[in-house]
Design an enzyme around this catalytic site. Structure first.
Site, PDB file in Angstrom:
ATOM      1  N   GLU A 149       0.844  -1.256   0.102  1.00  0.00           N
ATOM      2  CA  GLU A 149      -0.075   0.027  -0.148  1.00  0.00           C
ATOM      3  C   GLU A 149       0.905   1.230  -0.034  1.00  0.00           C
ATOM      4  OE1 GLU A 149      -3.714   1.661   3.172  1.00  0.00           O
ATOM      5  OE2 GLU A 149      -1.945   0.353   3.474  1.00  0.00           O
ATOM      6  N   LYS A 190      -9.707   1.734  -1.468  1.00  0.00           N
ATOM      7  CA  LYS A 190      -9.980   0.990  -0.191  1.00  0.00           C
ATOM      8  C   LYS A 190     -11.131   1.600   0.525  1.00  0.00           C
ATOM      9  CE  LYS A 190      -7.230   0.876   4.128  1.00  0.00           C
ATOM     10  NZ  LYS A 190      -6.003   1.318   4.813  1.00  0.00           N
ATOM     11  N   CYS A 235      -5.078  -3.489   3.054  1.00  0.00           N
ATOM     12  CA  CYS A 235      -4.810  -3.520   4.386  1.00  0.00           C
ATOM     13  C   CYS A 235      -5.980  -3.559   5.270  1.00  0.00           C
ATOM     14  CB  CYS A 235      -4.200  -2.022   4.786  1.00  0.00           C
ATOM     15  SG  CYS A 235      -3.043  -2.100   6.247  1.00  0.00           S
TER      16      CYS A 235
END
Length: 272
Positions: free
Chosen positions: A48, A119, A157
């Site tokens: 990321e 995300k 994540c």
């Protein structure tokens, strides 16, 4: 060059510490991608925020955000084309609000962008507030791409803590979860990282390939996990790569013996 003569897909996770110098980050990506390709990797997953990262976050995030046809993604495409591989990496993308950024993951090959994921679950936890700087993606969107018959899906994540994200990908027929991360260090965070990677693999009967930042900010331990939760390869706490083959035959065997996806009695739907 990425090999074309084996039936399985060879994947690599590449662990490094992105910094505030975009050219240095790209040079590190190029070097690690070349190493992975030299070992026969078809797909390489990077962390990321691979394009730009600063801790703590500040207003420079927005000034370093790029479009999907900007210099970072173009450079990834050039490297992918030169090596004959697919690259997955996180970047800062321009947001609709000029004061924010999007935490975006792209998958590219020599022909261009194959998938884009923004995300969904922002890291407003453990004393952090990613939402002060980042515009969330829309829930329910699934981004996939295929390499030699295996379907890859993207998450990022903190999404790993939400099993619904993995289940939506599994519903879309995904065989491999590619997960760029910056999993922040803290008490028990290494345990959480390793446990969740294995849980997402087992419950969805998929391969998982996750690339993190190394310490001191990330936990490291980038890993490739098989559908039974076995860690095939991992890196530890330094800069480097780990490589493993993803076998279609194993995927089919595990799903035949443990058909959890067909036996379940609940569906998942997004909540606004």
């Amino acid at each position: 060059m990425g090999t074309e003569d084996h039936d399985d897909v060879r994947i690599a996770v590449a662990q490094f510490a992105p910094a505030s110098d975009e050219e240095v980050n790209l040079a590190e990506i190029a070097a690690l991608a070349a190493r992975a390709s030299g070992l026969g990797a078809d797909v390489v997953v990077f962390p990321e925020y691979s394009s730009f990262f600063i801790d703590p976050f500040d207003a420079t995030l927005a000034t370093h955000a790029q479009s999907l046809d900007g210099p970072f993604v173009r450079a990834l495409c050039r490297h992918a084309a030169a090596l004959g591989i697919t690259i997955v990496a996180g970047l800062l993308e321009e947001a609709s609000d000029p004061g924010l950024v999007r935490n975006t993951v792209v998958a590219v090959d020599g022909a261009g962008v194959k998938a884009v994921y923004r995300k969904v679950h922002l890291y407003d936890a453990f004393g952090q507030r990613e939402s002060d700087w980042v515009e969330p993606g829309e829930a329910g969107g699934v981004q996939t791409f295929e390499v030699r018959g295996l379907r890859f899906g993207l998450m990022t994540c903190y999404d790993l803590r939400f099993p619904e994200v993995g289940r939506v990908l599994a519903d879309a027929g995904v065989d491999v979860f590619a997960i760029p991360a910056e999993w922040v260090r803290g008490p028990l965070k290494e345990l959480h990282w390793q446990t969740l990677l294995q849980a997402r693999a087992i419950e969805n009967t998929v391969f998982v390939a996750a690339a993190d930042h190394p310490p001191p900010l990330g936990v490291g331990n980038s890993a490739i996990v098989d559908p039974q939760g076995v860690v095939r390869a991992s890196i530890g706490t330094g800069t480097g790569i780990a490589v493993s083959d993803l076998e279609r035959a194993q995927l089919e065997r595990v799903r035949r013996i443990n058909p959890v996806l067909s036996l379940r009695r609940y569906t998942v739907s997004p909540r606004n």
